[in-house]
Design a protein around this motif. Structure first.
Motif, mmCIF file in Angstrom:
data_model
loop_
_atom_site.group_PDB
_atom_site.id
_atom_site.type_symbol
_atom_site.label_atom_id
_atom_site.label_comp_id
_atom_site.label_asym_id
_atom_site.label_seq_id
_atom_site.Cartn_x
_atom_site.Cartn_y
_atom_site.Cartn_z
ATOM 1 N N ALA A 53 45.780 43.912 48.948
ATOM 2 C CA ALA A 53 45.058 43.147 47.929
ATOM 3 C C ALA A 53 45.449 43.678 46.547
ATOM 4 O O ALA A 53 45.679 44.877 46.362
ATOM 5 C CB ALA A 53 43.550 43.281 48.149
ATOM 6 N N ALA A 54 45.540 42.784 45.593
ATOM 7 C CA ALA A 54 46.026 43.168 44.266
ATOM 8 C C ALA A 54 45.103 44.200 43.621
ATOM 9 O O ALA A 54 43.881 44.141 43.774
ATOM 10 C CB ALA A 54 46.113 41.929 43.383
ATOM 11 N N PRO A 55 45.677 45.145 42.891
ATOM 12 C CA PRO A 55 44.843 46.111 42.175
ATOM 13 C C PRO A 55 44.107 45.426 41.037
ATOM 14 O O PRO A 55 44.522 44.367 40.566
ATOM 15 C CB PRO A 55 45.858 47.123 41.633
ATOM 16 C CG PRO A 55 47.158 46.398 41.576
ATOM 17 C CD PRO A 55 47.112 45.354 42.657
ATOM 18 N N GLU A 56 42.993 46.006 40.610
ATOM 19 C CA GLU A 56 42.237 45.377 39.524
ATOM 20 C C GLU A 56 42.382 46.164 38.230
ATOM 21 O O GLU A 56 42.461 47.383 38.241
ATOM 22 C CB GLU A 56 40.766 45.240 39.909
ATOM 23 C CG GLU A 56 40.089 46.548 40.236
ATOM 24 C CD GLU A 56 38.609 46.374 40.517
ATOM 25 O OE1 GLU A 56 38.188 45.256 40.833
ATOM 26 O OE2 GLU A 56 37.882 47.364 40.411
ATOM 27 N N ASP A 57 42.430 45.479 37.178
ATOM 28 C CA ASP A 57 42.424 45.964 35.786
ATOM 29 C C ASP A 57 42.841 47.425 35.591
ATOM 30 O O ASP A 57 42.090 48.241 35.077
ATOM 31 C CB ASP A 57 41.043 45.736 35.150
ATOM 32 C CG ASP A 57 39.892 46.409 35.911
ATOM 33 O OD1 ASP A 57 40.157 47.203 36.821
ATOM 34 O OD2 ASP A 57 38.738 46.127 35.567
ATOM 35 N N GLY A 58 44.048 47.732 35.984
ATOM 36 C CA GLY A 58 44.597 49.042 35.677
ATOM 37 C C GLY A 58 43.972 50.205 36.425
ATOM 38 O O GLY A 58 44.144 51.355 36.039
#
Lengths: 311, 309
Positions: A249-254
């Protein structure tokens, strides 16, 4: 840049793939083993290594099997023929006592022939009880705990400085989280916004002297990581589909991602599952046969007493 | 000891690194809240200056990770923190893995002065030279820092560069160029060999050699700026007795290295260094060195003992 390729597109939601640990279809198993079949092979090889005169870290290897298989076969961009390819994703095994599982999975993946695992603990050989960086696919020496995440910060930082779509995954033991260096690195990773860095915690809740919560408690572990600025995902660490989803799953906000993988120490060996004494074992011939039978059948043998002691 | 203070090796190093970084994208400057780089302009290399805060284990581990990816990280911390607090990271992540990290270790020896024994570094040479693959460098004056910095850039393994804190005197001699791994001869003499490293020890050795010459004893002086690998050939080029001088506890450092190298040859080796105790008092570097027994008089006394057998 902070953009970083995740190994695969994110799945929409935590998937239910009830057959993920089941036997592969007859058709696919003719072509390539399923992950479940590979897991059996990997566990068999760990048992064989623990049956040598040197013995080995049995329990923490068994708890790692699905984690490393999913990473090496389904998540990481890696090529066994080019183990030092600068474009590869990097896996750092910080819990170095998981070496037997790492060796076995690397062999399964094709980094070196499976037959070489017979060299384990042979005097003068390269297969030591903790990872030997001379072996192809072994990215760093480890075993002294608390080193992997700092090194992972450096590998992930280089990716960002270089604009390389590299993914850096550090596999930690839960007892290892008692080392302060882990939290130094955790602080710096979120402070630097290293969203290309993923930590996976093999949360089997056991260290040599007992339950982590009785020794030096780690809970509430999710809140602690969150407070350090990480995205936290919690999964069943023996469930490939859950692991795959959490790891892709894509990482979130850095934010860097930590996957808290609930596992069972000694998984697959009913007579030592969930027991601290499985940490290090030297299996006698009868114990070896019983353990192999357990892993193959997935059934509990009538009697099995594994000789176990401190590392 | 009367000498003019010129430049600090620490500030010289800082200026070198800041100037070198834009042209060499392998270089990364990892800071640990030292303050050394406040106000520095790294220009196009600004992204490669990273302040990791007060966390030395993570500092060294992060450097290892960068070095694995082809970078040449310069790690900035105090000598004592690099060599004791972060030692396991240095041993395993850098030395065992044999990675090209450069540890710029400031406040070497007693140069932290008034900051006290928590900040003094009298053990670092012993610790660092024990580690396989490690190169250990100790410039004796600011200008030598330039030579050692440039030469260490392309070494394949880890480097420990011991720097002072404040300005130290320039050596009162025309020193030949420095080569890593080769002792720098500063004075000739057949009767005795003085081997020293670091600003004040080399200066004191030169001063002691002058005094001894007045007494008819000719002492050669070697600046052993590379403690590891040790230039054993330079030590065995003569058969004269040896006196070592260093800003380090007498055990484990340069004196021990020389004694180990010469022990089987039957050569006489006497060591001048800091006595086996913490230098727990106020004072600047020069004052503390005197209090700790690293003096011209101590060298002369050791020289006379070395010659009398």
């Amino acid at each position: 840049m902070t953009g970083l390729a995740t190994g695969r597109p994110a799945e929409p939601d935590a998937p239910a793939e009830p057959d993920a640990m089941g036997p592969g279809s007859a058709e696919s198993s003719l072509v390539e083993p399923s992950l479940a079949e590979r897991a059996i092979s990997v566990r068999e090889r760990i048992i064989e290594m623990c049956a040598t005169t040197g013995g080995g870290h049995l329990g923490g290897g068994m708890s790692l099997v699905e984690i490393l298989l999913v990473l090496y076969f389904e998540v990481l961009r890696n090529d066994p023929a080019r183990p030092t390819d600068p474009a590869r994703d990097v896996l750092l095994l910080s819990k170095g006592h998981g070496a037997l599982c790492l060796y076995s999975v690397l062999a399964e993946r094709g980094y070196f022939p499976v037959s070489r695992l017979a060299e384990y603990a042979q005097p003068g050989g390269q297969f030591m009880a903790h990872p030997n960086p001379e072996l192809p696919g072994v990215e760093m020496p480890s075993g002294a705990l608390g080193h992997g995440l700092p090194v992972g910060v450096g590998v992930a930082l280089d990716a960002r400085l270089s604009g390389t779509p590299r993914r850096t995954v550090v596999v930690l033991g839960d007892g290892e989280l008692q080392e302060g260096s882990v939290w130094e690195a955790a602080m710096s990773a979120s402070s630097l916004g290293l969203s290309g860095l993923t930590a996976v915690v093999d949360r089997n809740r056991l260290q040599i002297t007992g339950d982590t919560e009785d020794v030096v408690g780690l809970e509430p572990l999710d809140e602690r990581w969150r407070a350090f600025g990480w995205t936290v995902r919690q999964v069943d660490g023996h469930h490939p589909a859950q692991l795959r989803h959490a790891l892709t799953a894509a990482p979130e906000d850095g934010r860097p991602v930590v996957v808290l993988a609930r596992t069972v120490k000694g998984r697959g060996l009913p007579h030592v599952e969930g027991m601290a004494k499985s940490h290090f074992a030297r299996l006698g011939d009868r114990q070896r046969r019983q353990a192999l039978a357990s892993v193959r059948r997935g059934a509990q043998p009538a009697t099995a007493r594994l000789g176990a002691g401190p590392a | 000891m009367t000498s003019t203070l010129t430049l600090s090796s620490r500030e010289t190093y800082r200026d070198l690194l800041v100037q070198a970084m834009p042209a060499d994208d392998r270089l990364v400057c990892l800071d640990s809240d030292t303050g050394l780089f406040l106000g520095q302009d790294f220009g196009t290399a600004a992204a490669r200056y990273v302040n990791l805060g007060i966390a030395e284990q993570n500092l060294l581990g992060t450097a290892a990770g960068l070095a694995r990816c082809g970078r040449i990280p310069f790690v900035n911390t105090m000598a004592t923190f690099a060599s004791t607090r972060a030692l396991e990271s240095v041993k395993i992540d850098l030395a065992y893995a044999n990675l090209p990290v450069r540890i710029a270790a400031t406040h070497g020896g007693l140069s932290a002065g008034n900051l006290g024994p928590t900040h003094h570094s009298l053990e670092d040479l012993a610790i660092m030279r024990l580690l396989p693959n490690m190169t250990v460098l100790v410039p004796a004056q600011a200008s030598a820092t330039v030579e050692l910095f440039e030469q260490c850039l392309d070494l394949p393994g880890p480097v420990y560069l011991r720097l002072g804190r404040s300005a130290t005197p320039d050596l009162p001699v025309d020193a030949p160029p420095i080569r890593i791994g080769q002792a720098q001869p500063l004075r000739d003499g057949d009767d005795l060999l003085l081997v020293a490293c670091g600003p004040y020890p080399v200066l004191l050795a030169l001063q002691a050699a002058e005094s001894l010459a007045a007494a008819g004893i000719e002492a050669a002086v070697l600046n052993m700026h590379t403690v590891k690998p040790l230039d054993e050939a330079a030590l065995t080029a003569t058969g004269a007795p040896v006196v070592t001088v260093e800003e380090h506890w007498r055990s484990g450092g340069l004196g021990s290295a020389v004694a180990e190298a010469l022990g089987e040859t039957g050569r006489r080796v006497l060591r001048v260094g800091v006595a086996d105790r913490f230098v727990s008092m106020a004072g600047d570097q020069q004052f503390l060195l005197e209090q700790a027994g690293v003096t011209v008089e101590a060298i002369q006394s050791a020289a006379l003992r070395a010659l009398k057998r």
